[in-house]
Design a protein around this motif. Sequence first.
Motif, mmCIF file in Angstrom:
data_model
loop_
_atom_site.group_PDB
_atom_site.id
_atom_site.type_symbol
_atom_site.label_atom_id
_atom_site.label_comp_id
_atom_site.label_asym_id
_atom_site.label_seq_id
_atom_site.Cartn_x
_atom_site.Cartn_y
_atom_site.Cartn_z
ATOM 1 N N UNK A 3 52.855 44.312 25.612
ATOM 2 C CA UNK A 3 52.413 43.472 24.500
ATOM 3 C C UNK A 3 52.832 42.011 24.703
ATOM 4 N N UNK A 4 51.843 41.130 24.567
ATOM 5 C CA UNK A 4 52.034 39.672 24.675
ATOM 6 C C UNK A 4 52.495 39.209 26.061
ATOM 7 N N UNK A 5 52.509 40.108 27.049
ATOM 8 C CA UNK A 5 52.905 39.680 28.389
ATOM 9 C C UNK A 5 51.740 38.934 29.042
ATOM 10 N N UNK A 6 52.075 37.881 29.741
ATOM 11 C CA UNK A 6 51.027 37.014 30.303
ATOM 12 C C UNK A 6 50.735 37.410 31.743
ATOM 13 N N UNK A 7 49.540 37.936 31.930
ATOM 14 C CA UNK A 7 49.177 38.463 33.249
ATOM 15 C C UNK A 7 47.949 37.731 33.766
ATOM 16 N N UNK A 8 48.035 37.273 34.998
ATOM 17 C CA UNK A 8 46.848 36.708 35.632
ATOM 18 C C UNK A 8 46.239 37.792 36.501
ATOM 19 N N UNK A 9 44.949 38.015 36.332
ATOM 20 C CA UNK A 9 44.263 38.976 37.193
ATOM 21 C C UNK A 9 43.294 38.225 38.092
ATOM 22 N N UNK A 10 43.531 38.288 39.380
ATOM 23 C CA UNK A 10 42.617 37.694 40.346
ATOM 24 C C UNK A 10 41.612 38.750 40.785
ATOM 25 N N UNK A 11 40.348 38.421 40.726
ATOM 26 C CA UNK A 11 39.312 39.369 41.155
ATOM 27 C C UNK A 11 38.612 38.758 42.362
ATOM 28 N N UNK A 12 38.589 39.515 43.454
ATOM 29 C CA UNK A 12 37.944 38.993 44.662
ATOM 30 C C UNK A 12 36.675 39.798 44.958
ATOM 31 N N UNK A 13 35.915 39.335 45.951
ATOM 32 C CA UNK A 13 34.556 39.837 46.136
ATOM 33 C C UNK A 13 34.417 41.113 46.924
ATOM 34 N N UNK A 14 34.549 42.234 46.240
ATOM 35 C CA UNK A 14 34.271 43.531 46.855
ATOM 36 C C UNK A 14 33.538 44.365 45.826
ATOM 37 N N UNK A 15 32.950 45.464 46.291
ATOM 38 C CA UNK A 15 32.192 46.302 45.360
ATOM 39 C C UNK A 15 33.094 46.819 44.230
ATOM 40 N N UNK A 16 34.399 46.982 44.519
ATOM 41 C CA UNK A 16 35.324 47.486 43.491
ATOM 42 C C UNK A 16 35.582 46.459 42.383
ATOM 43 N N UNK A 17 34.976 45.261 42.488
ATOM 44 C CA UNK A 17 35.208 44.237 41.449
ATOM 45 C C UNK A 17 34.843 44.763 40.060
ATOM 46 N N UNK A 18 33.843 45.654 40.026
ATOM 47 C CA UNK A 18 33.441 46.169 38.692
ATOM 48 C C UNK A 18 34.569 46.998 38.063
ATOM 49 N N UNK A 19 35.419 47.603 38.917
ATOM 50 C CA UNK A 19 36.524 48.417 38.377
ATOM 51 C C UNK A 19 37.588 47.542 37.716
#
Length: 397
Positions: A3-19
């Motif tokens: 809760x309220x933790x600040x998380x950066x999520x980097x998404x890179x270009x692979x088919x699994x990006x939708x996951x």
Amino acid sequence: MLKDRKIILGVTGGIAAYKAAELVRELFRAGAEVQVIMTRSAQAFVTPLTFQTLSGNQVTTELFNLIEESKIRHVALADKAEALVIAPATANIIGKIAAGIADDMLTTVVMATRAPILLAPAMNVHMWENPICQENIAKLRSRGYHFIDPEAGELACGYEGKGRLAEIPAIVEEIRTLLSPKDFSEEKVLVTAGPTEEPLDPVRFLTNRSSGRMGFALARAARRRGAEVTLISGPNALPVPQKVKYVPVRSADQMREAVLNHLQNASILLMAAAVSDYRPKKTSPEKLKKSLLETVLELELNPDILAEAGKKKDSRIIVGFAAETENLLQNAREKLKKKNLDLIVANDVTLPGAGFEVETNIVKLLDRSGKIEELPLMSKEDLADRLLDRVARLRKS
Ligand code: CTP
């Protein structure tokens, strides 16, 4: 704990990006503040709007956006993050980070942040096995980067092998670990969970109502906080926690043997199992025909595992559970004394939101000094951490 933790999520270009969309959802549901950064090629697989909708935050795609920004955004993001997760992480991003390249928003934030970084690789099996990729991973690991390995299976490219993004719950668990204090790193925690089954014959048994959720949540929480964990559990339908020694048992006798075997090595015992108090006096090796079944069952008392452990307490911290339907505090207090416990978790199972097949619980914690701490309704996951907080305080006192 998310809760309220600040998380950066980097998404890179692979088919699994939708996951990664599912990952954002899970983190958002747990109350985390997720800020998504997408690389250019990630946007060929999923649109920023998807992540924006799921995270409730603006998605960052460009390194420099002079219209919107007055501050240096990559530094602001990097400073704010408590954890940085890259999922999926392609061979390309791993290579760039390992080489110290910072030429877009994600790699720049990676370079600038002091937050712990977790990478969840997903790629073709030959790319994964490529020695250059493996060398890059080894280099990053040695620099303190965390990895959650891909799984083996059918890959989007048609190949079979290692390369599939780790399961989302496993990634969430690793993020929780990253964000947890390591205040149990000196402890060896023994947890029991679930019911026991006392067989009458190969198809019939006596049991208690228990899903095992509380004990499993305790095992996961202790592991996240750095403990070496052994989990002994009766039959259940839960996934085995990662990086925990798991000992499945069936009857109270088997649980007793397993507990006594591991107790010597344990510095903390958390006895969350719902041990069956009685067992059938006779167990038939063959299925009893209806005509042979008696209408009155003869039972005998099972050993009280916790009481036996209490006699070998030494400097160990021992926590018991009391599931009651009446006289909650009085019964719990008696059990605390009788079984020589440090703490008992008293649980009125008649309350809505407390007890067996639910995700939440409402408990009171009673210690030897007579102090009672009443906790509000909370998830078993949160309760596990609150309970460990209390155990950590007992350890210091
Ligand atoms: N327990 C145990 N072995 C048993 C029974 C219980 O180790 N044979 C442990 C449970 O894991 C729990 C605590 O003892 O931590 C609570 O026990 P409970 O069954 O509620 O207490 P009992 O002594 O059996 O009392 P009662 O059934 O009369 O409530």
